[in-house]
Design an enzyme around this catalytic site. Structure first.
Site, PDB file in Angstrom:
ATOM      1  N   GLY A  23     -19.286  27.456 -21.475  1.00 56.07           N
ATOM      2  CA  GLY A  23     -20.151  27.622 -22.630  1.00 56.07           C
ATOM      3  C   GLY A  23     -19.374  28.184 -23.793  1.00 56.07           C
ATOM      4  N   PRO A  24     -19.987  28.155 -24.961  1.00 56.26           N
ATOM      5  CA  PRO A  24     -19.300  28.651 -26.160  1.00 56.26           C
ATOM      6  C   PRO A  24     -18.975  30.136 -26.028  1.00 56.26           C
ATOM      7  CG  PRO A  24     -21.407  27.592 -26.704  1.00 56.26           C
ATOM      8  CD  PRO A  24     -21.345  27.704 -25.230  1.00 56.26           C
ATOM      9  N   PRO A  25     -18.035  30.621 -26.815  1.00 55.06           N
ATOM     10  CA  PRO A  25     -17.668  32.035 -26.751  1.00 55.06           C
ATOM     11  C   PRO A  25     -18.858  32.939 -27.063  1.00 55.06           C
ATOM     12  CG  PRO A  25     -16.191  30.835 -28.225  1.00 55.06           C
ATOM     13  CD  PRO A  25     -17.271  29.894 -27.820  1.00 55.06           C
ATOM     14  N   GLU A  30     -34.918  14.017 -32.009  1.00 48.22           N
ATOM     15  CA  GLU A  30     -35.199  14.254 -30.590  1.00 48.22           C
ATOM     16  C   GLU A  30     -36.657  13.958 -30.246  1.00 48.22           C
ATOM     17  OE1 GLU A  30     -32.907  14.550 -28.477  1.00 48.22           O
ATOM     18  OE2 GLU A  30     -31.320  14.879 -29.941  1.00 48.22           O
ATOM     19  N   THR A  76     -21.417  33.817 -25.251  1.00 46.42           N
ATOM     20  CA  THR A  76     -22.739  33.520 -24.720  1.00 46.42           C
ATOM     21  C   THR A  76     -23.035  34.322 -23.459  1.00 46.42           C
ATOM     22  OG1 THR A  76     -21.717  31.590 -23.731  1.00 46.42           O
ATOM     23  CG2 THR A  76     -23.065  31.233 -25.680  1.00 46.42           C
ATOM     24  N   GLY A  77     -22.088  35.137 -23.042  1.00 50.08           N
ATOM     25  CA  GLY A  77     -22.382  36.019 -21.923  1.00 50.08           C
ATOM     26  C   GLY A  77     -21.797  35.591 -20.588  1.00 50.08           C
ATOM     27  N   HIS A  89     -37.113  10.297 -29.730  1.00 53.30           N
ATOM     28  CA  HIS A  89     -36.795   9.889 -28.354  1.00 53.30           C
ATOM     29  C   HIS A  89     -37.958  10.199 -27.428  1.00 53.30           C
ATOM     30  CE1 HIS A  89     -32.616   8.930 -28.886  1.00 53.30           C
ATOM     31  NE2 HIS A  89     -32.233  10.157 -29.199  1.00 53.30           N
TER      32      HIS A  89
HETATM   33  P1  ADP Z   1     -18.226  35.250 -23.165  1.00 50.20           P
HETATM   34  O1  ADP Z   1     -17.485  35.750 -21.967  1.00 50.20           O
HETATM   35  O2  ADP Z   1     -19.184  34.157 -22.863  1.00 50.20           O
HETATM   36  O3  ADP Z   1     -17.335  34.893 -24.308  1.00 50.20           O
HETATM   37  P2  ADP Z   1     -19.258  37.880 -23.111  1.00 50.20           P
HETATM   38  O4  ADP Z   1     -19.856  37.854 -21.770  1.00 50.20           O
HETATM   39  O5  ADP Z   1     -17.946  38.562 -23.252  1.00 50.20           O
HETATM   40  O6  ADP Z   1     -19.138  36.425 -23.692  1.00 50.20           O
HETATM   41  O7  ADP Z   1     -20.317  38.501 -24.111  1.00 50.20           O
HETATM   42  C1  ADP Z   1     -19.953  39.385 -25.112  1.00 50.20           C
HETATM   43  C2  ADP Z   1     -21.054  40.376 -25.379  1.00 50.20           C
HETATM   44  O8  ADP Z   1     -22.169  39.744 -25.975  1.00 50.20           O
HETATM   45  C3  ADP Z   1     -21.588  41.015 -24.126  1.00 50.20           C
HETATM   46  O9  ADP Z   1     -20.852  42.121 -23.779  1.00 50.20           O
HETATM   47  C4  ADP Z   1     -23.007  41.375 -24.518  1.00 50.20           C
HETATM   48  O10 ADP Z   1     -23.042  42.600 -25.200  1.00 50.20           O
HETATM   49  C5  ADP Z   1     -23.366  40.298 -25.505  1.00 50.20           C
HETATM   50  N1  ADP Z   1     -24.163  39.238 -24.864  1.00 50.20           N
HETATM   51  C6  ADP Z   1     -23.801  37.950 -24.757  1.00 50.20           C
HETATM   52  N2  ADP Z   1     -24.765  37.233 -24.137  1.00 50.20           N
HETATM   53  C7  ADP Z   1     -25.751  38.098 -23.827  1.00 50.20           C
HETATM   54  C8  ADP Z   1     -27.013  37.967 -23.152  1.00 50.20           C
HETATM   55  N3  ADP Z   1     -27.449  36.800 -22.691  1.00 50.20           N
HETATM   56  N4  ADP Z   1     -27.770  39.077 -23.016  1.00 50.20           N
HETATM   57  C9  ADP Z   1     -27.333  40.259 -23.475  1.00 50.20           C
HETATM   58  N5  ADP Z   1     -26.156  40.447 -24.099  1.00 50.20           N
HETATM   59  C10 ADP Z   1     -25.361  39.388 -24.296  1.00 50.20           C
HETATM   60 ZN    ZN Z   2     -30.372  10.584 -29.881  1.00 44.04          ZN
END
Ligand code: ADP
Ligand code: ZN
Ligand code: MG
Length: 628
Positions: free
Chosen positions: A207-209, A431, A211-212, A434
């Site tokens: 997933g994109p940077p 969308e 996103t957790g 579709h």
């Molecule tokens: P990735 O590894 O996908 O690049 P991280 O896991 O390092 O992203 O997320 C960075 C920070 O963003 C986390 O420490 C958290 O504070 C916050 N964060 C990202 N996604 C979430 C989520 N779904 N719920 C709560 N906090 C989130």
């Molecule tokens: Zn389409």
């Protein structure tokens, strides 16, 4: 053989040169300088100089049986002479008024001499050498000290005390479900092994940077309550060839000892990049060896032993195909950008950490922060708190949050794909186009989910249909319907905006492919049961070789165009007869960003079709999804 660049040699050379230099200075140059300065004279000459009043200071060294002295005319010159039994010397010295008790040359103890001339320079140059090697390594991407290179530091054993639970990760329900299964497997291994089930060896969070992904992995550790080995891919990138591979070996060895446990490799793209044969400089040797070792470990990996491998990456497309093939990281867990509800939930998680005004409106903030990731949202909350402090307030207000969005997004605009409202609206109509064509036809797979959150795959939106049953046979009608659904996106754009966008390129390809197959291979045209094209590379995703004449090919092209156009017109008819619903649904999707099939059918006022069998999601996204 590739040449292996080893930075070790220059370092050793460096130390040898330094050592040689110190030897030369101490053994040859210092005595030379010292000898030049000291002139040996006869005792008689000394007395003569003393009588002439030329002597300034005298140092009588009984232990070495010599007298050193300086004269007045040349301040730098030092003279020595032997000690002769001369009882009148002291009187003579007194007479001449020479200070004879004070030493001329500070005589250092042998130990001090040794330290200053041998040990100190060595330490000094070693420090410089270390500094040198460290900068060298930083440039090469490693962070270790030269002294630690020999050791593997896979001792990144973090006991499951990350303290993070799934509830700390807002949204991402699908990812959490997939990971829960892994946690369950570790807790109840026997439940699975009794039936003979095997869990996937590795799960890859993509997933994109921001996103957790990392957060989710840490939450798995917190939930599973088993040892958790966490290492970042970049830590395997070592200075010397073979070190990274050794670390991998070590990591897995430790993991087996601690099983059941979880091994998490973050940013796996740094070691998992596609191997390429540039044959130039051999700069990739180290990384390749590391990757090969990882692949080998994964092959010998027995998930029954209770070691689960997790990895995360922002860039799945650059991963070596060997890593993602079945039996390795065969399970992909998408971690996408949050939709409106997801953003609200994430804000709720982070707002708990700061003091807020009682009437804070998170939904407004979440709406304004379209396209942001979880990390952005965490950042927005923090910026807001900083702003409140700056302005001397005690609590964060909605206004602070709203104004921080711009601060956080300003640096992002170009990096991330944040859609403008106008673009978002077009995607929403597309969308819904579709989805409505799908829902308003008989014999069409029901709509499961519609979203206009940009996907990692590059699609701006996404309509997912699920077949009621897994289908092996598709009728001509179903195929035609499918083409109509695919054209529905472009049709909606045309009907509403009276202009069309590039967003439908994928649709166009897909529609063409189906229409062409119907005509040239599936016998669903005036040609009858004739196949003009043969599948030559069945296992490599289909490469068709045409065996027909140029004339026939022209005819096939023409029929393909007609067929797609026919379905396009049909889709247009369906949508133009339902314009109010199209507007209503598009507006709803625009606001909510993701809607379920049930919500969709409710607004459309059609009975919800129940799904009988759920279909493997991967197959679904291949076959049934329509990317914009
Ligand atoms: P990735 O590894 O996908 O690049 P991280 O896991 O390092 O992203 O997320 C960075 C920070 O963003 C986390 O420490 C958290 O504070 C916050 N964060 C990202 N996604 C979430 C989520 N779904 N719920 C709560 N906090 C989130
Ligand atoms: Zn389409
Ligand atoms: Mg991360």
């Amino acid at each position: 053989m590739k040449e292996v660049p080893s930075p070790k040699r220059p370092l050793i050379t460096y130390y040898l040169i330094v050592l040689a230099a110190i030897i030369v200075i101490n053994m040859i140059i210092t005595p030379l300088i010292a000898r030049r300065a000291i002139t040996e004279v006869h005792y008689s000459k000394f007395i003569e100089m003393l009588d002439e009043g030329d002597v300034r200071e005298v140092y009588i060294d009984r232990s070495e049986n010599k007298i050193s002295f300086t004269n007045k005319s040349d301040k730098n010159a030092v003279f020595v002479t032997g000690i002769v039994e001369d009882t009148g010397l002291v009187d003579k010295l007194n007479q001449a008024g020479v200070d004879y008790s004070s030493p001329i040359v500070e005589k250092a103890s042998p130990l001090v001499t040794f330290i200053t001339s041998w040990v100190l320079p060595l330490i000094f140059f070693m420090a410089i050498g270390n500094l040198l090697s460290r900068t060298l390594m930083k440039r090469m991407g490693g962070g270790m000290n030269a002294m630690q290179l020999g050791k593997s530091n896979a001792r990144i054993y973090i006991q499951s005390e990350t303290g993070i639970k799934f509830e700390d990760v807002a949204g991402q329900d699908e990812a959490k479900d997939a990971l829960r299964e892994i946690v369950d497997f570790l807790h109840n291994t026997s439940k699975y092994t009794e039936i003979g089930a095997q869990l996937p060896k590795g799960a890859l969070l993509v997933g994109p940077p921001g996103t957790g992904k990392t957060l989710l992995a840490r939450a798995v550790a917190g939930e599973a309550d088993v040892p958790f080995f966490s290492i970042s891919g970049s830590e395997f990138v070592e200075m010397f060839v073979g070190m990274g591979a050794a670390k991998i070996r070590d990591l897995f060895k430790q993991a087996y000892e601690k099983a059941p446990c979880i091994v998490f490799i973050d940013e796996i793209d740094t070691i998992g990049k596609k191997r390429e044969n540039t044959g130039y400089g051999g700069g990739n040797d180290e990384r390749e060896q590391t990757l090969n070792q990882l692949l080998a470990e994964m092959d010998g990996f027995d998930s029954k032993k209770g070691v689960v491998l997790l990895a995360a990456t922002n860039r799945p497309e650059i991963l070596d195909p060997a890593l993602t093939r079945p039996g390795r990281f065969d399970r992909r867990i998408p971690v996408e950008l949050p939709d409106l509800q997801g953003r609200i939930d994430i804000l709720k998680v982070h707002i708990k950490k700061v003091k807020t005004e009682p009437n804070i409106r998170l939904d407004n903030v979440a709406k304004a922060a379209a396209g942001t990731s979880g990390a952005d949202l965490a950042n927005i909350v923090n910026e807001a708190a900083l702003k409140a402090v700056r302005e001397g307030r005690r609590r964060v207000a909605t206004r602070d949050l709203e104004e921080s969005i711009e601060v956080v997004l300003a640096g992002h605009e170009k990096k991330n794909r944040v859609l403008s409202d106008k673009e978002k609206l077009i995607v929403a109509y597309h969308e819904i186009g579709h989805a409505m064509v799908a829902a308003l036809q008989e014999n069409c797979a029901p709509v499961h989910k519609i979203t206009i959150i940009p996907r990692t795959s590059g699609a701006l939106g996404f309509t997912m249909q699920l077949e009621e049953n897994e289908t092996f046979l598709m009728s001509e009608e179903q195929l035609n319907n499918k083409i109509a659904v695919i054209t529905g996106g472009r049709v909606a754009e045309e009907l509403v905006f009276n202009s069309i966008t590039t967003g439908a390129s994928n649709d166009i390809e897909q529609a063409t492919r189906i229409a062409r197959a119907m005509i040239s291979r599936l016998g669903m045209s005036e040609f009858g049961m004739v196949a003009f094209e043969q599948d030559t590379a069945q296992y490599l995703g289909g490469e068709f070789v045409s065996t027909s004449s140029a004339q026939t090919r022209a005819k096939i092209d023409q029929l393909t165009v007609e067929k797609v156009q026919e379905q396009y017109d049909r889709a247009k008819e369906i949508l133009s007869n339902n314009m109010p619903k199209l507007h209503e649904l598009a507006k709803y999707l625009f606001e909510n960003e993701t809607i379920t099939g049930e919500e969709f059918m409710k607004i459309l006022e059609k009975p919800v079709q129940k799904l009988v069998a759920s279909v493997d999601t991967e197959a679904v996204s291949d076959a049934q999804s329509e990317n914009i």
